[in-house]
Every structure is written in C-alpha cells, then in structure tokens.
Design a protein around this motif. Structure first.
Motif, PDB file in Angstrom:
ATOM      1  N   LEU A 377       0.846  -1.183   0.000  1.00  0.00           N
ATOM      2  CA  LEU A 377       0.000   0.000   0.000  1.00  0.00           C
ATOM      3  C   LEU A 377       0.885   1.238   0.000  1.00  0.00           C
ATOM      4  CD1 LEU A 377      -2.896  -0.706   2.541  1.00  0.00           C
ATOM      5  CD2 LEU A 377      -3.129  -0.251   0.098  1.00  0.00           C
ATOM      6  N   ASN A 378       0.365   2.299  -0.570  1.00  0.00           N
ATOM      7  CA  ASN A 378       1.080   3.569  -0.555  1.00  0.00           C
ATOM      8  C   ASN A 378       1.415   3.942   0.887  1.00  0.00           C
ATOM      9  OD1 ASN A 378       1.595   6.483  -0.565  1.00  0.00           O
ATOM     10  ND2 ASN A 378       0.899   6.399  -2.687  1.00  0.00           N
ATOM     11  N   PRO A 379       2.697   4.155   1.207  1.00  0.00           N
ATOM     12  CA  PRO A 379       3.079   4.418   2.602  1.00  0.00           C
ATOM     13  C   PRO A 379       2.783   5.839   3.072  1.00  0.00           C
ATOM     14  CG  PRO A 379       5.018   4.484   1.198  1.00  0.00           C
ATOM     15  CD  PRO A 379       3.871   4.087   0.315  1.00  0.00           C
ATOM     16  N   GLU A 380       2.223   6.687   2.208  1.00  0.00           N
ATOM     17  CA  GLU A 380       1.993   8.078   2.583  1.00  0.00           C
ATOM     18  C   GLU A 380       0.513   8.445   2.656  1.00  0.00           C
ATOM     19  OE1 GLU A 380       4.158  10.534  -0.078  1.00  0.00           O
ATOM     20  OE2 GLU A 380       6.099   9.604   0.358  1.00  0.00           O
ATOM     21  N   TYR A 381      -0.289   7.896   1.742  1.00  0.00           N
ATOM     22  CA  TYR A 381      -1.704   8.276   1.739  1.00  0.00           C
ATOM     23  C   TYR A 381      -2.534   7.200   1.049  1.00  0.00           C
ATOM     24  CZ  TYR A 381      -0.535   9.693  -3.040  1.00  0.00           C
ATOM     25  OH  TYR A 381      -0.101   9.702  -4.335  1.00  0.00           O
ATOM     26  N   LEU A 382      -3.864   7.256   1.297  1.00  0.00           N
ATOM     27  CA  LEU A 382      -4.841   6.401   0.631  1.00  0.00           C
ATOM     28  C   LEU A 382      -5.905   7.294  -0.014  1.00  0.00           C
ATOM     29  CD1 LEU A 382      -5.371   3.691   3.429  1.00  0.00           C
ATOM     30  CD2 LEU A 382      -3.887   3.517   1.417  1.00  0.00           C
ATOM     31  N   LEU A 383      -6.780   6.694  -0.803  1.00  0.00           N
ATOM     32  CA  LEU A 383      -7.906   7.399  -1.420  1.00  0.00           C
ATOM     33  C   LEU A 383      -7.445   8.617  -2.223  1.00  0.00           C
ATOM     34  CD1 LEU A 383     -10.469   7.326   1.563  1.00  0.00           C
ATOM     35  CD2 LEU A 383     -10.139   5.631  -0.246  1.00  0.00           C
ATOM     36  N   ASN A 384      -6.379   8.407  -3.015  1.00  0.00           N
ATOM     37  CA  ASN A 384      -5.861   9.487  -3.868  1.00  0.00           C
ATOM     38  C   ASN A 384      -5.513  10.738  -3.078  1.00  0.00           C
ATOM     39  OD1 ASN A 384      -5.949   8.006  -6.173  1.00  0.00           O
ATOM     40  ND2 ASN A 384      -7.617   9.138  -7.163  1.00  0.00           N
ATOM     41  N   GLY A 385      -5.011  10.538  -1.857  1.00  0.00           N
ATOM     42  CA  GLY A 385      -4.590  11.671  -1.047  1.00  0.00           C
ATOM     43  C   GLY A 385      -5.624  12.180  -0.079  1.00  0.00           C
ATOM     44  N   GLN A 386      -6.868  11.636  -0.121  1.00  0.00           N
ATOM     45  CA  GLN A 386      -7.900  12.098   0.808  1.00  0.00           C
ATOM     46  C   GLN A 386      -7.567  11.712   2.245  1.00  0.00           C
ATOM     47  OE1 GLN A 386     -11.996  11.116  -0.263  1.00  0.00           O
ATOM     48  NE2 GLN A 386     -11.430  10.976  -2.421  1.00  0.00           N
ATOM     49  N   MET A 387      -6.798  10.616   2.424  1.00  0.00           N
ATOM     50  CA  MET A 387      -6.489  10.136   3.772  1.00  0.00           C
ATOM     51  C   MET A 387      -4.978   9.942   3.919  1.00  0.00           C
ATOM     52  SD  MET A 387      -7.720   6.623   5.687  1.00  0.00           S
ATOM     53  CE  MET A 387      -9.379   7.199   5.992  1.00  0.00           C
ATOM     54  N   LYS A 388      -4.375  10.752   4.761  1.00  0.00           N
ATOM     55  CA  LYS A 388      -2.951  10.602   5.042  1.00  0.00           C
ATOM     56  C   LYS A 388      -2.755   9.435   6.009  1.00  0.00           C
ATOM     57  CE  LYS A 388      -1.822  14.258   2.662  1.00  0.00           C
ATOM     58  NZ  LYS A 388      -1.080  14.129   1.388  1.00  0.00           N
ATOM     59  N   ILE A 389      -1.656   8.693   5.830  1.00  0.00           N
ATOM     60  CA  ILE A 389      -1.364   7.587   6.747  1.00  0.00           C
ATOM     61  C   ILE A 389       0.072   7.686   7.247  1.00  0.00           C
ATOM     62  CG2 ILE A 389      -3.061   6.039   5.714  1.00  0.00           C
ATOM     63  CD1 ILE A 389      -0.794   4.605   4.302  1.00  0.00           C
ATOM     64  N   ASP A 390       0.357   6.971   8.314  1.00  0.00           N
ATOM     65  CA  ASP A 390       1.649   7.042   9.003  1.00  0.00           C
ATOM     66  C   ASP A 390       2.295   5.662   8.988  1.00  0.00           C
ATOM     67  OD1 ASP A 390       3.799   7.364  10.682  1.00  0.00           O
ATOM     68  OD2 ASP A 390       2.646   8.146  12.380  1.00  0.00           O
ATOM     69  N   ARG A 391       3.273   5.455   8.075  1.00  0.00           N
ATOM     70  CA  ARG A 391       3.916   4.146   7.986  1.00  0.00           C
ATOM     71  C   ARG A 391       4.686   3.809   9.256  1.00  0.00           C
ATOM     72  NH1 ARG A 391       8.879   1.809   6.273  1.00  0.00           N
ATOM     73  NH2 ARG A 391       8.543  -0.320   5.472  1.00  0.00           N
ATOM     74  N   GLU A 392       5.284   4.804   9.891  1.00  0.00           N
ATOM     75  CA  GLU A 392       6.057   4.531  11.101  1.00  0.00           C
ATOM     76  C   GLU A 392       5.166   3.969  12.208  1.00  0.00           C
ATOM     77  OE1 GLU A 392       9.322   4.486  11.387  1.00  0.00           O
ATOM     78  OE2 GLU A 392       9.234   4.885   9.234  1.00  0.00           O
ATOM     79  N   ALA A 393       3.915   4.416  12.258  1.00  0.00           N
ATOM     80  CA  ALA A 393       2.986   3.871  13.249  1.00  0.00           C
ATOM     81  C   ALA A 393       2.699   2.402  12.949  1.00  0.00           C
ATOM     82  CB  ALA A 393       1.689   4.678  13.248  1.00  0.00           C
ATOM     83  N   SER A 394       2.592   2.053  11.654  1.00  0.00           N
ATOM     84  CA  SER A 394       2.389   0.648  11.274  1.00  0.00           C
ATOM     85  C   SER A 394       3.591  -0.195  11.661  1.00  0.00           C
ATOM     86  CB  SER A 394       2.144   0.541   9.764  1.00  0.00           C
ATOM     87  OG  SER A 394       0.931   1.131   9.397  1.00  0.00           O
ATOM     88  N   VAL A 395       4.799   0.320  11.387  1.00  0.00           N
ATOM     89  CA  VAL A 395       6.023  -0.423  11.726  1.00  0.00           C
ATOM     90  C   VAL A 395       6.094  -0.662  13.229  1.00  0.00           C
ATOM     91  CG1 VAL A 395       8.545  -0.311  11.766  1.00  0.00           C
ATOM     92  CG2 VAL A 395       7.298   0.388   9.706  1.00  0.00           C
ATOM     93  N   ALA A 396       5.778   0.367  14.021  1.00  0.00           N
ATOM     94  CA  ALA A 396       5.830   0.227  15.480  1.00  0.00           C
ATOM     95  C   ALA A 396       4.811  -0.804  15.961  1.00  0.00           C
ATOM     96  CB  ALA A 396       5.569   1.583  16.141  1.00  0.00           C
ATOM     97  N   ALA A 397       3.614  -0.805  15.372  1.00  0.00           N
ATOM     98  CA  ALA A 397       2.579  -1.751  15.789  1.00  0.00           C
ATOM     99  C   ALA A 397       2.980  -3.185  15.448  1.00  0.00           C
ATOM    100  CB  ALA A 397       1.257  -1.398  15.118  1.00  0.00           C
ATOM    101  N   VAL A 398       3.518  -3.405  14.251  1.00  0.00           N
ATOM    102  CA  VAL A 398       3.932  -4.758  13.856  1.00  0.00           C
ATOM    103  C   VAL A 398       5.152  -5.198  14.660  1.00  0.00           C
ATOM    104  CG1 VAL A 398       4.782  -6.169  11.945  1.00  0.00           C
ATOM    105  CG2 VAL A 398       2.941  -4.524  11.549  1.00  0.00           C
ATOM    106  N   ARG A 399       6.026  -4.255  14.997  1.00  0.00           N
ATOM    107  CA  ARG A 399       7.236  -4.609  15.772  1.00  0.00           C
ATOM    108  C   ARG A 399       6.862  -5.159  17.148  1.00  0.00           C
ATOM    109  NH1 ARG A 399      10.048  -0.078  15.324  1.00  0.00           N
ATOM    110  NH2 ARG A 399      11.366  -0.842  13.609  1.00  0.00           N
TER     111      ARG A 399
END
Length: 687
Positions: A377-399
């Motif tokens: 998935l795009n590590p910066e945003y979803l929905l063509n930029g309508q929704m910003k996301i935080d990859r570092e938060a995903s990495v921390a959760a999986v870690r």
C-alpha cells in the motif's frame, strides 16, 4: 432527473456511487462510516459526491438505493427491541429447545445463544391446527387479549406471532395480529404466516422472532433516513437492497427487516456477475474484502447461487438470500498472539475508529498495517490523497508482535498476510468444495477496498488461475445497487410427490404463486415486458429430512413436459453434494418457490475498443516493496489505473493504484486490461 445513486454502508467506509445519465460517467466517493448513526455518513457522502460531480443538487436524483447492515448489527450486538411472543399452547419453550443440538459438538461448556424473547415474555394461547390445515381447536380470543395485555403491561411494543401449522392457514395468526393492534395500536407486529409461510416450526419461529426483534430498529432507521433525504430535496422513492440481491422500497422493507440480513454484500455479487458475464466469465467466485470482514459467493453460468437461509449468531434465519459466506477477515482485522505464541488474525477489528495503526488513532497492528509495512500500500496516503497515513505507526505496531515471535518486522507482516489469506481460503472452500464445486474451475473476482490487494496470494493458495478485477472494485457493492432489479420471493410448503400422476398439481401451485407475483408487479408498477419469474423446488428423496433447491427450466410445464427432466436435475445435484444418487427412490417436493424480478434501469457495462499495449502512459514511479523478506525490498513499478486502457499488458511484480483500492501483481503474474476495463490477471507459477 439524470442521477442514480447507490450507497453501501460498511463497517469502516461508506461507499457512494453515482451514475450521471447525461454524461454516462460513474462517480465514486468514500467517507468514513459513522456506526452510531449510519445515516450521518450517508448524507455526508451524498453531499460530497454531488459537489464532486459539480453543480448538481439532490433533487436531480431520480433513483436512490441503499445497502445497510443496521439490522444485522442489531442482531449481533443484542440491541433489538423488547420483544414478546404469542404461540400455540404447549410451545412456549420451543425457542430455547430448538433442535436439541449443542452449539459445538465437542465443547460441553458451549452456551446456546440467549433467546431474543425471555421466557416471561413468551405467552401461550389456546388454538390448534392439524397438519392438514384443518382447525382442531378454535382460537380463544379472550385468551389472546389476556396475553396481549400482559405483554403491554410489561412494556413490550414489538410482538411476534407464531402458531403451529399457520403456514397452511394463517387465519388464526391474522386474527391475533388484529387483536394486538386493537390493544396496542403502536405495536410492531410480525406474523410467521407473512414472514415465512414454510414448515419446520423452530426455524419459522426463530425467523419471525428475529423479524420482530430488529423490526422497530430497522423501521425507525429507514423512516428517519427517508425523512432526512426528503428534507434535503430527494423526490425519488428510496430503495434498500435485500439478501436476495434485489431492491424494494424503504416502506416495504420496514415490514420485513429479516430480508435485509445480507443487504450489504448481496448487490456486489449481483453487479460482479453482470460485469463478468459481459466480459466472458460466466463462472466466478466473488471475494468482497472490506475493512471488517470478507464476503464470499459463488456464481455459476452468470447466476449467483441462492439459499433458503443461514445461521446468524447461532440462530436460524430463513429467508431467500444469496449464498454468501462471511469470515472476520478484513483490512481492519487485528493481528494478535495466542497463548501458544502463535500469530492469529481477527475476527476482532479496528473498525472505522480507531482503525489500523497507520490511521493515527490506535496502536494495534491490523492487516492494513502489514501491507503498509511491506509497502504494498502507498506508505503516505490512501484514497488518492484524501487520507494521510503514518507508515512509522504501522512499523511500530507490527514490531510489538515481532519481538515475542522472534521474527523481523517484515517476516511478521508477511505472516499476517499469510494467516489472513488462509482464513479467506477456508471461507472460499465453504461455498465451493463443500458444495461440490472445484474453485480451480472458476475465476476469482475481488472487490471491496482490500480485495484486489490480497487476490493474487489467495488465488495461489486455492490453485485458481484467473483473477478479474472490476473497474471500480472498492465501491462494487454501491455500483451493484445501480445494476440490480426490484425483486421479491413467494413460497408455499406443500409436500407433494414429483411423479406423473401429480403433474397437474405441481403446475397449479406455481400458477397460484405466479398470480400473487402478478399482483406484486402491478403494485410496484413494473411494465409487463420487464417482468421475470424464476421457479425453484426444494426436493428430497422420500424419507430424507433435508432438501436441495432445484431450478425449474424456463417455460417447463409438468403436465405437458413431464417430471423426468427436473427429477434428473435433482439426481445430479444430490450426487454432486452427497456423492451418490438413488435412481429408484421416490422424489418429493417440500416447498415451491417463485422469485419475481422487475427490471429497473441499469448502469450498462461499458465496452471500449482494444488499443495497442502501452502501459507506460500509466506509469507513475517506482516503490521499494517487500514480497518475500528473504529477497528484501525490490523496486516495483506503480501504475495509475485511470490511465490504463484496453489492450495494456503489465507483468508482475507490479502495483496498480486507484482511488478506491490497490491491486498487487506478484512476481510471475501477468495482467491485461480487457474491453470492459477489467484487470484480467493470469497467476504465475508458484516456486
């Protein structure tokens, strides 16, 4: 009025799809669901899509349809109305006795589901019909009034009525209903002879109680939404989709909410079947993966498979519905470690809020986080930029999961995807292998926001060779609302031998159902040329206790054409499901069924001319993506689906992005864009 709008409410997102008849364009909008008040997200989504189209107002909407999970959610969360039951004397405890089976064969501690009507709200009345429909004991109306007044004094405002053998003659139930309305004018009343005129008293009882339990909740929701939309200027009659894949007006649905149990996912299947049949794929398995769950269904020869009912939260619900199997595996499904230190996924979900960790509101790892970590998935945003996301938060959760498992972050993320894939593969085997169908003979059709993201891995797991990704997969259920017909079902239980001697009687029952269907068509103002009838019979060998639904060939008259053809269809179905056939055994019909469909204006499947392949026009960049931790991150081309045209061919590994979803091609996969703008993926050989 040139706009047609379909709205599908999911656990995470509410999808809005609009077809502009003036331009023949389809517009899509996604907004976050509002579970506490689903109507709020619907109004927001409709407002936003009208703004997106530009200079359009809601009074230009000529058709509005909605798929809802309000009734299902009320059942699963136990938030239905306080319900009372009136039944034949001696059958007060049938709701708890059921079929006398334990919920789990090998778990003696497993509890049965709590009855939706507690014992003190279940009242018995004096009356009795025989199995022939003849009256053995007349209805004691004083007894009924006494029971109704007791329920009224106990605060009950929704009442289910289920009398023995009422499917043969509903006169006693109708009189009970009249008395209830005399004593409690504002009561919500459900009669089993209206809701489910079929035999098997426990299933009929459970279904009418379910209808009464969710009735006020669904009726109030639909009435409130209808009012809000009308206040904003909607002039069209709003429709809601049923479990059978058809739509009915809100007002009709308020009386039969049990028919909306699969309201949400059913139209996605109907739309996918039409799209794929036009593209030359008659036999498909649909895979609708949203944020909370995945819905699986099988379509053969362009027709979705149907069933007479299902079990929901341990309770039987009988109503004509598409054969859809649901599993708690979605983009928001949470990964966790069990007591044996094994990685598990779902059925718990992060839902719309807090959502996956990458949304920035929670810290638990979901399936979406695993895809973000691996950069599928795009590590910066979803929905063509309508929704910003935080990859570092995903990495921390999986870690946080990786440490106890002794794995790297990437190995853990891939493990999450493998576990959720295995869960979905089991669900597909339920609707295919367990029904006598080989999934390798079918194309996989993924939709929903997360379906195309996982489709290639799932197809490999099942040995399937072809995937067909529709043009708007992330809003397929909303689009399907614009491709379905008004539909209802009529049924009659009458156990009858299927033989030459009774051929005229078989025709007579179907003729009576067809007469009722004609009245319904007239009420719905369906033009004669748009009417369609589909006949089915629930057949069994005499002495069996369960039936198989067999479709009667179009135009077949038993008196003129005989019974042999339908009997042979039953033998074939029995052999496919159970592995044997009994040629010499007598066959009997238990329930006659008639599906009545009225053609509505559809969004037509658009076909374009194939051009020379040039996917470079859609190339937007390179992203380092991890498909296998042992290979590390590899440079993967990213394509914008909106720029792909028929004839384009892409070789995996590759990622195709669009506003509503992401499609992943694994190494070895090949994707071509067909004339209907579907992505047709041929699965590569597994190493």
């Amino acid at each position: 009025m040139t706009l047609r709008i379909g709205v599908d409410t999911g656990g995470t997102f509410t999808d809005v799809c609009a077809f502009d008849e003036a331009t023949a364009r389809v517009h899509v909008r996604k907004v976050s669901s509002t579970p506490e008040d689903p109507g709020r997200a619907i109004v927001q989504g409709v407002t936003e899509i009208l703004d997106q189209i530009g200079d359009r107002t809601i009074d230009e909407v000529g058709y509005f349809a909605h798929g809802t999970t309000v009734g299902t959610n009320a059942l699963l969360t136990g938030r239905g109305a306080v319900t009372g039951l009136i039944t034949t004397r001696g059958f007060r405890d049938l709701l708890e006795l059921g079929r006398g089976r334990r919920p789990s064969m090998y778990d003696p501690r497993a509890d049965k589901p709590t009855p939706q009507v507690p014992r003190h709200l279940r009242k018995e009345v004096t009356e009795r019909l025989r199995h022939t429909g003849a009256v053995e004991t007349p209805l004691d109306e004083d007894d009924v009034r006494r029971a109704v007044r007791e329920l009224r004094d106990q605060g009950v405002r929704s009442i289910a009525v289920c009398l023995l053998y009422s499917y043969l003659d509903g006169a006693h139930e109708r009189r009970v209903g009249e008395i209830v309305r005399e004593e409690i004018p504002d009561a919500y009343v459900s009669l089993s002879s209206d809701v489910l005129p079929e035999f098997r008293e426990y299933e009929r009882l459970s279904t009418v109680v379910t209808n009464a339990y969710v009735g006020p909740v669904v009726a109030n929701y639909l009435a409130r939404l209808r009012g809000v939309l009308a206040d904003r200027g909607l002039e069209a009659v709003p429709h809601v989709t049923q479990s059978n894949g058809g739509v009915i007006p809100f007002a009709t649905a308020e009386s039969f909410p049990v028919r909306l149990v699969l309201s949400g996912p059913s139209t996605g299947v109907v739309g996918a079947a039409q799209i794929c049949q036009a593209a030359g794929f008659d036999d498909i398995i649909t895979f609708d993966m949203g944020g909370t769950s995945s819905d699986i269904s099988l379509v053969q020869e362009g027709r979705p498979k149907v069933t007479a009912g299902m079990e929901l939260d341990g309770r039987p619900v009988r109503s004509p519905m598409l054969d859809i199997h649901t599993v708690g595996a979605g983009g928001g499904s949470l990964a966790w470690i069990d007591s044996g230190n094994h990685l598990r996924v779902g059925p718990q979900s992060a839902g719309a809020f807090p959502g996956p960790a990458c949304y920035g509101n929670g810290d638990e790892a979901a399936v979406t986080d695993a895809n973000v970590v691996l950069r599928m998935l795009n590590p910066e945003y979803l929905l063509n930029g309508q929704m910003k996301i935080d990859r570092e938060a995903s990495v921390a959760a999986v870690r946080r999961l990786a440490g106890p498992l002794g794995l790297s972050v990437e190995e853990t993320a891939l493990g999450i995807l493998r576990v959720v894939t295995a869960n979905m593969a089991r669900a597909i085997r339920v609707v295919s292998v367990q029904r006598g169908y080989d999934p390798r003979d079918y194309a996989l059709v993924p939709f929903g926001g997360a379906g195309p993201l996982h489709a290639s891995r799932l197809a490999q797991e099942l040995g399937m060779r072809t995937i067909v990704v529709p043009e708007i997969p992330g809003a397929q259920s909303a689009l399907g609302l614009l491709m379905t017909d008004v539909k209802t079902d009529f049924m009659r239980t009458q156990i009858t031998p299927v033989d030459a001697a009774g051929a005229e009687g078989l025709d007579a029952v179907f003729d009576e159902l067809a007469s009722r269907a004609a009245e319904w068509f007239d009420e719905e103002e369906v033009e004669p040329e748009g009417r369609e009838l589909l006949r089915r019979m629930d057949l069994r060998y005499r002495g069996q206790n369960f039936e198989l639904a067999i479709e009667v060939p179009e135009g077949h008259r038993f008196a003129a054409d005989g019974v042999a053809r339908v009997v042979e269809l039953f033998h074939e179905a029995h052999e496919r499901v159970y592995g044997y056939r009994s040629e010499d055994a007598a066959v009997e019909v238990v329930t006659f069924r008639l599906e009545a469909s009225g053609e509505a204006a559809h969004v037509d499947t658009r076909r374009d001319e194939t051009s020379e392949s040039d996917p470079q026009r859609a190339f937007v960049g390179i992203r380092s993506t991890c498909f296998d931790p042992s290979d590390g991150y590899v440079d993967t081309p990213i394509y914008d689906r909106s720029r792909l045209t028929p004839g384009d061919v892409i070789a995996g590994p590759a990622i195709v992005e669009q506003m509503d979803t992401t499609t992943v091609l694994l190494p070895g996969d090949t994707c071509r864009v067909d004339d209907y703008r579907n992505l047709v993926i041929e699965i590569g050989e597994q190493e």
